[in-house]
Design a protein around this motif. Sequence first.
Motif, short mmCIF file in Angstrom:
data_model
loop_
_atom_site.label_atom_id
_atom_site.label_comp_id
_atom_site.label_asym_id
_atom_site.label_seq_id
_atom_site.Cartn_x
_atom_site.Cartn_y
_atom_site.Cartn_z
N VAL A 241 5.02 -10.29 -6.49
CA VAL A 241 3.97 -10.23 -5.97
C VAL A 241 3.37 -11.30 -5.36
CG1 VAL A 241 1.05 -9.87 -7.14
CG2 VAL A 241 3.29 -8.51 -7.56
N THR A 242 3.39 -10.75 -3.84
CA THR A 242 2.99 -12.29 -3.23
C THR A 242 1.56 -11.87 -2.36
OG1 THR A 242 5.29 -12.27 -2.59
CG2 THR A 242 3.36 -13.03 -1.28
N GLY B 1 5.27 -4.11 -7.65
CA GLY B 1 5.58 -4.94 -5.94
C GLY B 1 4.91 -4.99 -4.79
N GLY B 2 4.74 -5.91 -4.71
CA GLY B 2 3.96 -5.86 -2.54
C GLY B 2 3.97 -7.35 -2.60
N LEU B 3 3.16 -7.56 -0.62
CA LEU B 3 2.64 -8.61 -0.36
C LEU B 3 0.88 -7.98 -0.29
CD1 LEU B 3 2.44 -10.96 1.45
CD2 LEU B 3 3.03 -9.76 3.36
N VAL B 4 0.30 -8.13 -0.30
CA VAL B 4 -1.30 -8.76 -0.57
C VAL B 4 -2.04 -9.49 0.01
CG1 VAL B 4 -0.77 -5.95 -2.11
CG2 VAL B 4 -1.59 -8.52 -2.91
N GLN B 5 -3.10 -8.59 0.76
CA GLN B 5 -3.67 -10.56 1.45
C GLN B 5 -5.13 -10.31 -0.18
OE1 GLN B 5 -5.89 -8.11 4.38
NE2 GLN B 5 -4.75 -9.26 5.38
N PRO B 6 -5.80 -11.42 0.34
CA PRO B 6 -6.39 -11.64 -1.04
C PRO B 6 -7.12 -11.02 -0.96
CG PRO B 6 -4.93 -13.76 0.09
CD PRO B 6 -4.79 -12.36 0.52
N GLY B 7 -7.99 -10.63 -2.91
CA GLY B 7 -8.38 -9.71 -2.41
C GLY B 7 -8.36 -8.17 -3.01
N ARG B 8 -7.60 -8.15 -2.62
CA ARG B 8 -6.41 -6.27 -2.92
C ARG B 8 -6.12 -6.56 -3.88
NH1 ARG B 8 -6.73 -4.62 2.79
NH2 ARG B 8 -6.75 -2.13 1.50
N SER B 9 -5.71 -5.43 -3.48
CA SER B 9 -5.25 -4.44 -5.39
C SER B 9 -3.80 -4.12 -5.17
CB SER B 9 -5.97 -3.55 -5.68
OG SER B 9 -7.84 -4.15 -6.01
N GLU C 249 -2.71 -17.33 -6.09
CA GLU C 249 -1.94 -18.54 -7.96
C GLU C 249 -1.43 -16.77 -8.61
OE1 GLU C 249 -4.81 -20.48 -5.86
OE2 GLU C 249 -5.55 -18.44 -6.32
N ASP C 250 -1.80 -15.88 -8.04
CA ASP C 250 -1.64 -14.68 -8.65
C ASP C 250 0.25 -14.46 -8.15
OD1 ASP C 250 -4.66 -13.00 -8.95
OD2 ASP C 250 -3.19 -14.24 -10.27
N THR C 251 0.73 -14.65 -7.34
CA THR C 251 1.72 -14.64 -6.91
C THR C 251 3.18 -15.31 -7.70
OG1 THR C 251 1.04 -14.98 -4.48
CG2 THR C 251 3.57 -15.56 -4.45
#
Length: 123
Positions: free
Chosen positions: A119-120, A9-17, A89-91
Amino acid sequence: QLQVVESGGGLVQPGRSLRLSCEASGFTLDYYAIGWFRQAPGKEREGVSCISSSGGSINYADSVKGRFTISRDNAKNTVYLQMNSLNPEDTAVYYCAARTGACSNYVFLFGSWGQGTQVTVSS
Protein backbone atom coordinates in the motif's frame (compact mmCIF):
# COMPACT_ATOMS: atom_id res chain seq x y z
CA GLN A 1 -1.16 -26.50 4.46
CA LEU A 2 -2.61 -23.35 5.90
CA GLN A 3 -2.22 -20.39 3.60
CA VAL A 4 -3.54 -16.88 3.46
CA VAL A 5 -3.30 -14.54 0.50
CA GLU A 6 -3.55 -10.78 0.72
CA SER A 7 -4.81 -8.60 -2.10
CA GLY A 8 -6.16 -5.14 -2.75
CA GLY A 9 -3.10 -3.00 -2.26
CA GLY A 10 -2.03 -0.26 -4.60
CA LEU A 11 -1.06 3.36 -5.04
CA VAL A 12 -3.57 5.92 -3.82
CA GLN A 13 -3.63 9.61 -3.08
CA PRO A 14 -3.91 10.90 0.48
CA GLY A 15 -7.49 10.92 1.70
CA ARG A 16 -8.57 8.07 -0.53
CA SER A 17 -9.60 4.53 0.40
CA LEU A 18 -8.56 0.95 -0.22
CA ARG A 19 -10.01 -2.37 0.83
CA LEU A 20 -7.62 -5.21 1.50
CA SER A 21 -8.66 -8.84 1.43
CA CYS A 22 -7.20 -11.83 3.21
CA GLU A 23 -8.37 -15.09 1.75
CA ALA A 24 -7.62 -18.43 3.34
CA SER A 25 -6.93 -21.66 1.55
CA GLY A 26 -6.41 -25.09 3.01
CA PHE A 27 -8.35 -24.30 6.13
CA THR A 28 -11.55 -22.71 7.34
CA LEU A 29 -11.22 -19.27 8.80
CA ASP A 30 -14.12 -19.81 11.17
CA TYR A 31 -11.89 -21.01 14.01
CA TYR A 32 -9.10 -18.50 13.68
CA ALA A 33 -8.46 -14.99 14.81
CA ILE A 34 -7.09 -12.95 11.91
CA GLY A 35 -4.67 -10.11 12.35
CA TRP A 36 -3.60 -7.43 9.92
CA PHE A 37 -0.06 -6.16 10.29
CA ARG A 38 2.07 -3.75 8.35
CA GLN A 39 5.73 -3.10 7.85
CA ALA A 40 7.14 0.13 6.52
CA PRO A 41 10.70 0.35 5.17
CA GLY A 42 13.21 0.35 8.01
CA LYS A 43 10.57 -0.30 10.64
CA GLU A 44 9.39 -3.31 12.58
CA ARG A 45 6.22 -5.11 11.68
CA GLU A 46 3.34 -3.75 13.71
CA GLY A 47 -0.19 -4.80 14.46
CA VAL A 48 -2.91 -2.83 12.72
CA SER A 49 -6.10 -4.67 13.57
CA CYS A 50 -7.39 -8.03 14.67
CA ILE A 51 -10.74 -9.80 14.60
CA SER A 52 -11.61 -12.81 16.68
CA SER A 53 -12.92 -16.04 15.20
CA SER A 54 -16.49 -15.11 16.06
CA GLY A 55 -16.09 -11.51 15.02
CA GLY A 56 -17.19 -10.45 18.46
CA SER A 57 -13.85 -9.03 19.48
CA ILE A 58 -12.05 -6.44 17.38
CA ASN A 59 -9.12 -4.20 18.10
CA TYR A 60 -7.25 -1.48 16.26
CA ALA A 61 -3.95 0.29 16.61
CA ASP A 62 -4.40 3.84 17.85
CA SER A 63 -2.98 5.17 14.59
CA VAL A 64 -5.82 3.70 12.53
CA LYS A 65 -8.80 3.94 14.88
CA GLY A 66 -11.73 5.66 13.24
CA ARG A 67 -10.24 5.20 9.77
CA PHE A 68 -9.85 1.44 9.32
CA THR A 69 -12.51 -1.22 9.70
CA ILE A 70 -11.89 -4.95 9.89
CA SER A 71 -14.59 -7.45 9.03
CA ARG A 72 -14.91 -11.09 8.12
CA ASP A 73 -17.10 -13.13 5.83
CA ASN A 74 -16.67 -16.72 6.89
CA ALA A 75 -18.85 -17.92 4.02
CA LYS A 76 -16.22 -16.51 1.66
CA ASN A 77 -13.36 -17.54 3.91
CA THR A 78 -12.14 -13.97 3.75
CA VAL A 79 -11.28 -11.13 6.10
CA TYR A 80 -11.30 -7.54 4.93
CA LEU A 81 -9.59 -4.36 6.00
CA GLN A 82 -11.37 -1.24 4.83
CA MET A 83 -8.94 1.66 4.95
CA ASN A 84 -10.31 5.19 4.67
CA SER A 85 -8.68 8.60 4.89
CA LEU A 86 -5.32 7.14 4.03
CA ASN A 87 -2.23 9.22 4.65
CA PRO A 88 1.43 8.77 3.68
CA GLU A 89 2.20 7.30 7.12
CA ASP A 90 0.02 4.32 6.15
CA THR A 91 2.46 3.37 3.39
CA ALA A 92 3.70 -0.15 4.09
CA VAL A 93 3.45 -3.77 3.10
CA TYR A 94 0.31 -5.14 4.71
CA TYR A 95 0.16 -8.74 5.90
CA CYS A 96 -2.56 -10.90 7.34
CA ALA A 97 -1.99 -13.86 9.58
CA ALA A 98 -4.05 -16.42 11.42
CA ARG A 99 -3.91 -17.89 14.88
CA THR A 100 -6.07 -20.03 17.08
CA GLY A 101 -6.99 -18.33 20.29
CA ALA A 102 -7.66 -14.71 21.04
CA CYS A 103 -6.57 -11.66 19.09
CA SER A 104 -3.15 -10.26 19.78
CA ASN A 105 -0.82 -7.54 18.55
CA TYR A 106 2.21 -9.80 18.99
CA VAL A 107 3.66 -10.88 15.66
CA PHE A 108 5.27 -14.01 17.09
CA LEU A 109 1.90 -15.44 18.14
CA PHE A 110 0.68 -15.68 14.58
CA GLY A 111 1.43 -18.34 12.03
CA SER A 112 0.28 -18.83 8.47
CA TRP A 113 1.49 -15.50 7.11
CA GLY A 114 0.76 -14.31 3.61
CA GLN A 115 3.22 -12.67 1.23
CA GLY A 116 1.84 -9.22 1.83
CA THR A 117 0.35 -6.52 -0.36
CA GLN A 118 1.95 -3.12 -0.91
CA VAL A 119 0.00 0.00 0.00
CA THR A 120 1.50 3.29 -1.10
CA VAL A 121 -0.13 6.59 -0.22
CA SER A 122 1.32 9.46 -2.18
CA SER A 123 0.25 12.48 -4.15
